[in-house]
Design a protein around this motif. Structure first.
Motif, PDB file in Angstrom:
ATOM      1  N   TYR A  52       8.895 -12.175   6.623  1.00 41.28           N
ATOM      2  CA  TYR A  52       7.854 -11.144   6.512  1.00 41.28           C
ATOM      3  C   TYR A  52       6.501 -11.666   6.997  1.00 41.28           C
ATOM      4  O   TYR A  52       5.749 -10.945   7.650  1.00 41.28           O
ATOM      5  CB  TYR A  52       7.725 -10.647   5.076  1.00 41.28           C
ATOM      6  CG  TYR A  52       8.784  -9.657   4.661  1.00 41.28           C
ATOM      7  CD1 TYR A  52       9.225  -8.656   5.515  1.00 41.28           C
ATOM      8  CD2 TYR A  52       9.341  -9.705   3.391  1.00 41.28           C
ATOM      9  CE1 TYR A  52      10.198  -7.751   5.120  1.00 41.28           C
ATOM     10  CE2 TYR A  52      10.309  -8.806   2.986  1.00 41.28           C
ATOM     11  CZ  TYR A  52      10.730  -7.832   3.852  1.00 41.28           C
ATOM     12  OH  TYR A  52      11.681  -6.927   3.463  1.00 41.28           O
ATOM     13  N   HIS A  61      -1.854  -8.839  10.890  1.00 41.88           N
ATOM     14  CA  HIS A  61      -2.320  -8.563   9.532  1.00 41.88           C
ATOM     15  C   HIS A  61      -2.545  -9.868   8.768  1.00 41.88           C
ATOM     16  O   HIS A  61      -1.930 -10.890   9.063  1.00 41.88           O
ATOM     17  CB  HIS A  61      -1.307  -7.704   8.783  1.00 41.88           C
ATOM     18  CG  HIS A  61      -1.147  -6.340   9.381  1.00 41.88           C
ATOM     19  ND1 HIS A  61      -0.058  -5.556   9.126  1.00 41.88           N
ATOM     20  CD2 HIS A  61      -1.925  -5.623  10.225  1.00 41.88           C
ATOM     21  CE1 HIS A  61      -0.175  -4.414   9.791  1.00 41.88           C
ATOM     22  NE2 HIS A  61      -1.303  -4.441  10.456  1.00 41.88           N
ATOM     23  N   ARG A 131       5.592  -8.798   2.141  1.00 43.54           N
ATOM     24  CA  ARG A 131       6.054  -7.455   2.539  1.00 43.54           C
ATOM     25  C   ARG A 131       4.879  -6.491   2.617  1.00 43.54           C
ATOM     26  O   ARG A 131       4.811  -5.665   3.530  1.00 43.54           O
ATOM     27  CB  ARG A 131       7.102  -6.958   1.549  1.00 43.54           C
ATOM     28  CG  ARG A 131       7.574  -5.546   1.780  1.00 43.54           C
ATOM     29  CD  ARG A 131       8.265  -5.408   3.121  1.00 43.54           C
ATOM     30  NE  ARG A 131       8.656  -4.041   3.361  1.00 43.54           N
ATOM     31  CZ  ARG A 131       8.003  -3.184   4.130  1.00 43.54           C
ATOM     32  NH1 ARG A 131       6.901  -3.562   4.741  1.00 43.54           N
ATOM     33  NH2 ARG A 131       8.431  -1.960   4.297  1.00 43.54           N
ATOM     34  N   LEU A 132       3.959  -6.582   1.690  1.00 39.45           N
ATOM     35  CA  LEU A 132       2.776  -5.725   1.736  1.00 39.45           C
ATOM     36  C   LEU A 132       1.899  -6.058   2.944  1.00 39.45           C
ATOM     37  O   LEU A 132       1.234  -5.173   3.490  1.00 39.45           O
ATOM     38  CB  LEU A 132       1.968  -5.855   0.447  1.00 39.45           C
ATOM     39  CG  LEU A 132       2.610  -5.255  -0.804  1.00 39.45           C
ATOM     40  CD1 LEU A 132       1.775  -5.563  -2.032  1.00 39.45           C
ATOM     41  CD2 LEU A 132       2.815  -3.761  -0.643  1.00 39.45           C
ATOM     42  N   ARG A 135       2.992  -4.143   5.954  1.00 36.69           N
ATOM     43  CA  ARG A 135       2.556  -2.744   5.929  1.00 36.69           C
ATOM     44  C   ARG A 135       1.133  -2.585   6.443  1.00 36.69           C
ATOM     45  O   ARG A 135       0.797  -1.579   7.050  1.00 36.69           O
ATOM     46  CB  ARG A 135       2.671  -2.205   4.508  1.00 36.69           C
ATOM     47  CG  ARG A 135       2.362  -0.729   4.416  1.00 36.69           C
ATOM     48  CD  ARG A 135       2.520  -0.228   3.029  1.00 36.69           C
ATOM     49  NE  ARG A 135       1.437  -0.794   2.209  1.00 36.69           N
ATOM     50  CZ  ARG A 135       1.351  -0.615   0.920  1.00 36.69           C
ATOM     51  NH1 ARG A 135       2.283   0.039   0.278  1.00 36.69           N
ATOM     52  NH2 ARG A 135       0.335  -1.135   0.248  1.00 36.69           N
ATOM     53  N   ARG A 138      -4.465  -0.369   3.675  1.00 33.63           N
ATOM     54  CA  ARG A 138      -4.446   1.081   3.421  1.00 33.63           C
ATOM     55  C   ARG A 138      -5.706   1.724   3.978  1.00 33.63           C
ATOM     56  O   ARG A 138      -6.776   1.138   3.988  1.00 33.63           O
ATOM     57  CB  ARG A 138      -4.379   1.359   1.929  1.00 33.63           C
ATOM     58  CG  ARG A 138      -3.038   1.081   1.343  1.00 33.63           C
ATOM     59  CD  ARG A 138      -3.002   1.652  -0.024  1.00 33.63           C
ATOM     60  NE  ARG A 138      -1.628   1.937  -0.353  1.00 33.63           N
ATOM     61  CZ  ARG A 138      -1.243   2.353  -1.520  1.00 33.63           C
ATOM     62  NH1 ARG A 138      -2.127   2.544  -2.462  1.00 33.63           N
ATOM     63  NH2 ARG A 138       0.009   2.592  -1.763  1.00 33.63           N
TER      64      ARG A 138
END
Length: 148
Positions: A52, A61, A131-132, A135, A138
């Motif tokens: 990940y 990221h 894992r976040l 993504r 936000r």
């Protein structure tokens, strides 16, 4: 680079948790139990987290939280491997307790149990944070996503 290092250190720490006493010739039943329980769990969790992290860094990221959790996991895994006792002919022995010192052995056992829980919990947290990171951040309500 961070993903490869995370996987390598994670697998080494998992091996240390099961086999630290083997380096001193204390092969016993506890090493076998740890080799089939906590060591594979730790290794698999760090391999998944490393995959990940690799994906998140390719995207661009931040993986800061996953790296911090991995460092905490490695520290608790190192301490767990040093404090977990082993059955020997002389009785229970630990790397942190001298031979024949009952109080030190008891303290070593008292420290190793919570360290095992912290090791597994921070390994799970590493996977979750990694894992976040895949993504990405936000989007807040303040960002103008849909222009009027």
């Amino acid at each position: 680079m961070s993903a490869t290092l995370l996987i390598a250190v994670g697998v080494l720490i998992a091996a240390w948790t099961a086999g630290s006493r083997l380096l001193f010739g204390w092969a016993g039943s506890i090493a076998l139990i740890l080799a089939v329980t906590i060591a594979p769990i730790g290794a698999v969790l760090h391999i998944v987290a490393g995959l990940y992290v690799h994906k998140a860094t390719r995207i661009g990221h931040s993986v800061r939280r996953a790296i911090v959790a991995a460092v905490l996991s490695a520290a608790s895994g190192l301490l767990f491997g040093a404090t977990v006792p082993e059955n020997t002919a002389e009785g229970l022995r630990s790397l942190m307790a001298p031979e024949g010192d009952g109080w030190a052995t008891e303290m070593s056992i008292a420290f190793c149990n919570p360290l095992a829980v912290i090791y597994v919990a921070t390994s799970i947290a590493t996977v979750i944070f990694a894992r976040l990171a895949v993504r990405g951040p936000r989007i807040s309500e303040e960002d103008d996503v849909y222009p009027a």
